[in-house]
Design a protein around this motif. Sequence first.
Motif, PDB file in Angstrom:
ATOM      1  N   ILE A  10       0.840  -1.203   0.000  1.00  0.00           N
ATOM      2  CA  ILE A  10       0.000   0.000   0.000  1.00  0.00           C
ATOM      3  C   ILE A  10       0.872   1.249   0.000  1.00  0.00           C
ATOM      4  O   ILE A  10       0.614   2.223  -0.727  1.00  0.00           O
ATOM      5  N   ILE A  36      -1.913  -1.938  -5.411  1.00  0.00           N
ATOM      6  CA  ILE A  36      -3.181  -2.480  -4.940  1.00  0.00           C
ATOM      7  C   ILE A  36      -3.414  -3.834  -5.601  1.00  0.00           C
ATOM      8  O   ILE A  36      -3.446  -3.937  -6.824  1.00  0.00           O
ATOM      9  N   LYS A  46      -5.945  -7.000  -6.071  1.00  0.00           N
ATOM     10  CA  LYS A  46      -7.330  -7.422  -5.935  1.00  0.00           C
ATOM     11  C   LYS A  46      -7.398  -8.870  -5.435  1.00  0.00           C
ATOM     12  O   LYS A  46      -6.570  -9.705  -5.789  1.00  0.00           O
ATOM     13  N   GLN A  89      -5.216   2.924   5.347  1.00  0.00           N
ATOM     14  CA  GLN A  89      -6.512   2.303   5.104  1.00  0.00           C
ATOM     15  C   GLN A  89      -6.360   1.219   4.039  1.00  0.00           C
ATOM     16  O   GLN A  89      -6.075   1.502   2.880  1.00  0.00           O
ATOM     17  N   PRO A 112      -7.746  -1.725   1.531  1.00  0.00           N
ATOM     18  CA  PRO A 112      -8.984  -1.949   0.765  1.00  0.00           C
ATOM     19  C   PRO A 112      -9.728  -3.179   1.256  1.00  0.00           C
ATOM     20  O   PRO A 112      -9.182  -4.009   1.989  1.00  0.00           O
ATOM     21  N   ASP A 113     -10.980  -3.300   0.835  1.00  0.00           N
ATOM     22  CA  ASP A 113     -11.820  -4.413   1.251  1.00  0.00           C
ATOM     23  C   ASP A 113     -11.228  -5.756   0.835  1.00  0.00           C
ATOM     24  O   ASP A 113     -11.467  -6.775   1.481  1.00  0.00           O
ATOM     25  N   ASP A 114     -10.449  -5.749  -0.240  1.00  0.00           N
ATOM     26  CA  ASP A 114      -9.811  -6.987  -0.691  1.00  0.00           C
ATOM     27  C   ASP A 114      -8.907  -7.574   0.400  1.00  0.00           C
ATOM     28  O   ASP A 114      -8.792  -8.793   0.523  1.00  0.00           O
TER      29      ASP A 114
END
Length: 281
Positions: free
Chosen positions: A108, A113, A115, A147, A149-151
Amino acid sequence: MRIKKVFNNNVILTEDGNLEEMVVMGRGLAFQKKVGDEIDETKIEKTFVIHSKNVFDKLSELLKEIPFDHLELSNDIIELAKRELGYQLNETVYLSLTDHIHFALTRIQEGLIVKNALLWEVKKFYKDEYRVAKQAVQMIEDRTGIQLPDDESASIALHLFNARHDSAGMEQTMEMTKIVNDIITIVKYHFGITFDEDSMNYSRFITHLRYFAYRMQRGELSREDEDSLFDQVSKQYSEAYQCTIKVQTYLQLSYNVQMTKDEMVYFMIHIHRVSSREKKA
């Protein structure tokens, strides 16, 4: 307590009163210290025992590379998971989760990023682990300001799921492997294809099948029926639907298992993905 090994300024190896080795953490615990020195026990913040030599050796190497904050985060997330999930975690999680969190934070910060192809499946089928993973991601943001990611929530959830201490025995593992192989064979012959076993679609499908077989053995298959989505997907992917019916027949005859429409939707989507780009045999 005396130092047996220094990993870094904040982490050392020592042993308890029963001569059992344990990793001890604390800021500045080993600063200007060497093997054989007494430990200032007032600086000890956390301790944990690793029984597996293989895991311990790998963790020892990892501890030389990662910041103390990342190790502390991982340990606190593991403790959170133990409280929230209500089951024991295999100690390999100290290695796998610590390495993942360190790598995720590093990526990050470098603007990379990644997935998670299983995000939607994790949210659907591993709700408890995903809920804890969301708390873990919030904990990481609170402490680091980063922060994720949702992944990454899905990735952490999978690490927790994989570390379940009550993992299947040899007999169950063999049966689970047979289920996966049988379903792969059904799909292969239905479409007359040869799978590219290095492809992402194949990897996704195998992962889904393994988790499906695991949940099937534990009686944890979805009980929901989503008629509208089922109707849409079965019409859109009609060939995958026909193949899924064959899989359903196999499961019914071999294991007396009836998939819900909800489960069948996921099968259709995966079968469509894995078959649509393969060459005909």
